[in-house]
Design an enzyme around this catalytic site. Structure first.
Site, mmCIF file in Angstrom:
data_model
loop_
_atom_site.group_PDB
_atom_site.id
_atom_site.type_symbol
_atom_site.label_atom_id
_atom_site.label_comp_id
_atom_site.label_asym_id
_atom_site.label_seq_id
_atom_site.Cartn_x
_atom_site.Cartn_y
_atom_site.Cartn_z
ATOM 1 N N LYS A 131 -12.186 9.672 5.800
ATOM 2 C CA LYS A 131 -10.996 9.206 5.097
ATOM 3 C C LYS A 131 -10.268 10.438 4.600
ATOM 4 C CE LYS A 131 -8.937 5.356 3.965
ATOM 5 N NZ LYS A 131 -9.018 4.022 4.592
ATOM 6 N N ASP A 171 -3.136 4.069 5.977
ATOM 7 C CA ASP A 171 -3.750 3.338 4.867
ATOM 8 C C ASP A 171 -2.604 3.190 3.858
ATOM 9 O OD1 ASP A 171 -6.635 2.464 3.829
ATOM 10 O OD2 ASP A 171 -5.645 3.347 2.104
HETATM 11 P P1 NDP Z 1 0.561 -0.460 2.075
HETATM 12 O O1 NDP Z 1 0.905 0.860 1.498
HETATM 13 O O2 NDP Z 1 1.265 -0.944 3.269
HETATM 14 O O3 NDP Z 1 0.660 -1.595 0.964
HETATM 15 C C1 NDP Z 1 -0.070 -1.514 -0.207
HETATM 16 C C2 NDP Z 1 0.285 -2.679 -1.086
HETATM 17 O O4 NDP Z 1 -0.626 -2.741 -2.182
HETATM 18 C C3 NDP Z 1 1.668 -2.570 -1.704
HETATM 19 O O5 NDP Z 1 2.174 -3.833 -1.940
HETATM 20 C C4 NDP Z 1 1.364 -1.820 -2.984
HETATM 21 O O6 NDP Z 1 2.334 -1.999 -4.013
HETATM 22 C C5 NDP Z 1 0.064 -2.460 -3.406
HETATM 23 N N1 NDP Z 1 -0.697 -1.489 -4.194
HETATM 24 C C6 NDP Z 1 -1.072 -0.243 -3.822
HETATM 25 N N2 NDP Z 1 -1.712 0.381 -4.815
HETATM 26 C C7 NDP Z 1 -1.732 -0.485 -5.834
HETATM 27 C C8 NDP Z 1 -2.251 -0.430 -7.145
HETATM 28 N N3 NDP Z 1 -2.873 0.668 -7.594
HETATM 29 N N4 NDP Z 1 -2.110 -1.529 -7.925
HETATM 30 C C9 NDP Z 1 -1.476 -2.632 -7.474
HETATM 31 N N5 NDP Z 1 -0.951 -2.742 -6.247
HETATM 32 C C10 NDP Z 1 -1.080 -1.693 -5.437
HETATM 33 O O7 NDP Z 1 -1.021 -0.374 2.348
HETATM 34 P P2 NDP Z 1 -1.919 -1.315 3.275
HETATM 35 O O8 NDP Z 1 -1.397 -2.695 3.290
HETATM 36 O O9 NDP Z 1 -2.143 -0.608 4.546
HETATM 37 O O10 NDP Z 1 -3.314 -1.273 2.486
HETATM 38 C C11 NDP Z 1 -3.693 -2.265 1.535
HETATM 39 C C12 NDP Z 1 -5.201 -2.275 1.367
HETATM 40 O O11 NDP Z 1 -5.825 -2.545 2.637
HETATM 41 C C13 NDP Z 1 -5.825 -0.955 0.906
HETATM 42 O O12 NDP Z 1 -6.968 -1.240 0.117
HETATM 43 C C14 NDP Z 1 -6.278 -0.310 2.209
HETATM 44 O O13 NDP Z 1 -7.301 0.634 2.009
HETATM 45 C C15 NDP Z 1 -6.762 -1.534 2.961
HETATM 46 N N6 NDP Z 1 -6.861 -1.424 4.417
HETATM 47 C C16 NDP Z 1 -5.788 -1.069 5.177
HETATM 48 C C17 NDP Z 1 -5.902 -1.029 6.551
HETATM 49 C C18 NDP Z 1 -4.742 -0.733 7.437
HETATM 50 O O14 NDP Z 1 -4.892 -0.847 8.654
HETATM 51 N N7 NDP Z 1 -3.581 -0.393 6.930
HETATM 52 C C19 NDP Z 1 -7.186 -1.302 7.217
HETATM 53 C C20 NDP Z 1 -8.224 -1.756 6.318
HETATM 54 C C21 NDP Z 1 -8.048 -1.786 4.971
HETATM 55 P P3 NDP Z 1 3.346 -0.812 -4.371
HETATM 56 O O15 NDP Z 1 4.404 -0.868 -3.331
HETATM 57 O O16 NDP Z 1 3.830 -1.142 -5.730
HETATM 58 O O17 NDP Z 1 2.558 0.466 -4.334
HETATM 59 O O1 2IT Z 2 -9.536 1.273 5.743
HETATM 60 C C1 2IT Z 2 -9.335 1.246 6.970
HETATM 61 O O2 2IT Z 2 -10.164 0.777 7.761
HETATM 62 C C2 2IT Z 2 -8.079 1.799 7.475
HETATM 63 N N1 2IT Z 2 -7.239 2.213 6.685
HETATM 64 C C3 2IT Z 2 -7.815 1.861 8.953
HETATM 65 C C4 2IT Z 2 -8.508 3.047 9.564
HETATM 66 C C5 2IT Z 2 -8.202 3.310 11.013
HETATM 67 O O3 2IT Z 2 -8.678 4.336 11.487
HETATM 68 O O4 2IT Z 2 -7.518 2.525 11.674
#
Ligand code: NDP
Ligand code: 2IT
Length: 452
Positions: A131, A171
């Site tokens: 990560k 992420d």
């Molecule tokens: P984005 O940046 O696209 O979206 C994040 C969302 O979560 C936004 O709405 C953001 O609001 C909110 N958020 C972020 N930090 C906080 C916080 N501290 N408190 C409250 N709300 C918060 O990220 P993703 O959708 O990609 O990721 C969301 C989650 O999914 C994370 O935990 C990530 O690790 C996990 N994840 C993502 C993957 C991927 O493929 N993208 C794969 C697997 C897991 P704001 O705009 O206000 O910051």
């Molecule tokens: O938390 C996760 O699994 C991710 N943010 C996606 C990682 C990836 O390599 O696609």
């Protein structure tokens, strides 16, 4: 019930871990959860203890911390901190996302890299775990500022990554725009067009369905859990947190599966739409968040039937299914109890570690269908693995082909959890199942490769 020997092993292990990694509370939390699941297995298999497999797993193979200097549009200099935690390469090249968020620190990077180790093992694909990211805050920055930051970040990161070494992805705060800038700089510095990053654009090496994969996969996993009780998404009310990549596509799939989605959120608050966020309203959210980079509050201004709750999280809204898709530790014990009291039957994590340990205990005690992120959000990295395969064979599969593979992978992960997590009364403890299934695979690979 844990016996005394197991309990002593857990306590001793945690005391050493905390002493060696002081202040890293998210990392401690992630390790403790795995340890509680695997300790009985380790104690039953003393060679794992002798080989100190778990002691090795919690020590990153490599941690890289670097300076990221960049110039803003006014010509002012900024210095951010960059990270890449290369956690485990037992089953494949390091693989995992990059997070750009002001809260990023070593503890958060290590917890995410640790979770990734187990998640990637569950996907059935050959991927190790890493990560990375930075405390850079993309909010309010111009595209040019984001580009300059990404170029500076990759100027150092490029020394440590590569298609057969370490393959980053997105992420929080890192989406298609950032992956584009990072890829462009890697290609320019190395003079090679390779699959060094996943989440690339469809016309330049990306896989169909990678943007959708995490959210869709979370719903596929939740569907598999519901099916164990002869149930489905059809007609259910769904509460979702977040409004980013994962939340958007979780909402889209939940709608396609016949559910009504009533909440979305960001770090400032949440919106509740009792009429449901339908296809058309969701299209507005995609535009608001992905093009205009707006706030979820604006949804309630556009749709007066919806209410905005400032500085609140959505877990007080009555729902059948909850999909936390924002960030770590976003459901506490009290919120978990409210969900249970309101009749929620299923919690599938799209985010990484969104439920606090006390919340998980409440879900499990109430016998909810509850899945940890490392199982239910694995569709994102799994589809990244499929992107790597397509890059290696220099072909692009169709959306249908990728969707079928994603579906199969999520079903396989579900089966692995059932196999290792079913308790004597028939309740499936998905945390235990996910942790043991993935641990066995990693431990086996590590043993086979000697003391490295
Ligand atoms: P984005 O940046 O696209 O979206 C994040 C969302 O979560 C936004 O709405 C953001 O609001 C909110 N958020 C972020 N930090 C906080 C916080 N501290 N408190 C409250 N709300 C918060 O990220 P993703 O959708 O990609 O990721 C969301 C989650 O999914 C994370 O935990 C990530 O690790 C996990 N994840 C993502 C993957 C991927 O493929 N993208 C794969 C697997 C897991 P704001 O705009 O206000 O910051
Ligand atoms: O938390 C996760 O699994 C991710 N943010 C996606 C990682 C990836 O390599 O696609």
């Amino acid at each position: 019930m844990m016996n005394q020997f197991v309990q002593n092993y857990v306590d001793g292990f945690m005391a050493d871990l905390v002493a060696k990694n002081p202040g890293e509370k998210e990392f401690h939390q992630a390790v403790k959860e795995v340890l509680d699941s695997v300790a009985p297995y380790i104690v039953e298999h003393p060679y794992l203890m002798d080989q100190k497999i778990l002691e090795r797993i919690v020590e990153p193979e490599r941690v890289i911390i670097f300076r990221v200097p960049w110039l803003d549009d006014e010509g002012e200099i900024h210095i951010n901190r960059g990270f890449r935690v290369q956690m485990n390469s037992a089953i494949g090249p390091y693989k995992g996302g990059l997070r750009f968020h002001p809260s990023v620190n070593l503890s958060i990077m290590k917890f995410l890299a640790f979770e990734q180790t187990f998640k990637n093992s569950l996907t059935t694909l050959p991927m190790g775990a890493a990560k990375g990211g930075s405390d850079f805050n993309p909010k309010g920055k111009s595209d040019n500022e984001v580009m300059r930051f990404c170029q500076s970040f990759m100027t150092e990161l490029q020394r440590h990554v590569g298609q057969d070494t370490d393959v980053p992805a997105g992420d929080i705060g890192v989406g298609s725009r950032e992956i584009g800038f990072l890829f462009g700089q890697y290609k320019r510095l190395r003079n090679e067009f390779t699959g060094v990053l996943t989440g690339k654009g469809l016309n330049w090496g990306g896989s169909p369905l990678r943007p959708e994969a995490t959210g869709y996969g979370t719903c596929y996993f939740a569907s598999a859990m519901l099916a164990t009780r002869g149930d489905s998404f059809k007609g259910k009310t769904v509460a979702i947190s977040g409004s980013g990549n994962v939340a958007q596509y979780a909402a889209q799939k939940a709608l396609q599966l016949g559910a009504k989605v009533v909440t979305l959120s960001d770090s400032n608050g949440f919106v509740y739409d009792p009429d449901g966020i339908d296809e058309e309203k969701l299209a507005y959210v995609f535009e608001l968040k992905n093009i205009y980079r707006g706030r979820i509050r604006e949804y309630a201004e556009k749709y007066p039937g919806a209410q905005y709750f400032e500085n609140r999280r959505p877990w007080g809204i009555k729902c059948d299914i909850a999909l936390p898709c924002a960030t770590q530790n976003e459901i506490n014990a009290q919120e978990a109890q409210t969900l249970v009291d309101n009749g929620c039957i299923c919690v599938a994590e799209g985010a990484n570690m969104p439920s606090e340990p006390e919340a998980i205990e409440i879900f499990q005690k109430a016998k909810l269908l509850y899945s940890p992120g490392k199982a239910s959000n694995a569709g994102g990295v799994a589809t990244s693995g499929l992107e790597m395969t397509q890059n290696s064979i220099r072909l692009k599969w169709t959306e249908e082909e990728v969707d079928a593979q994603l579906h199969r992978i999520m079903t396989d992960i579900h089966e692995a959890c059932v196999k290792y997590g079913t308790e004597p009364d028939g309740y499936v403890n998905y945390v235990k199942g996910a942790n043991i299934a993935s641990f066995i695979k990693i431990a086996d690979a590590m043993m086979a490769q000697g003391l490295v």
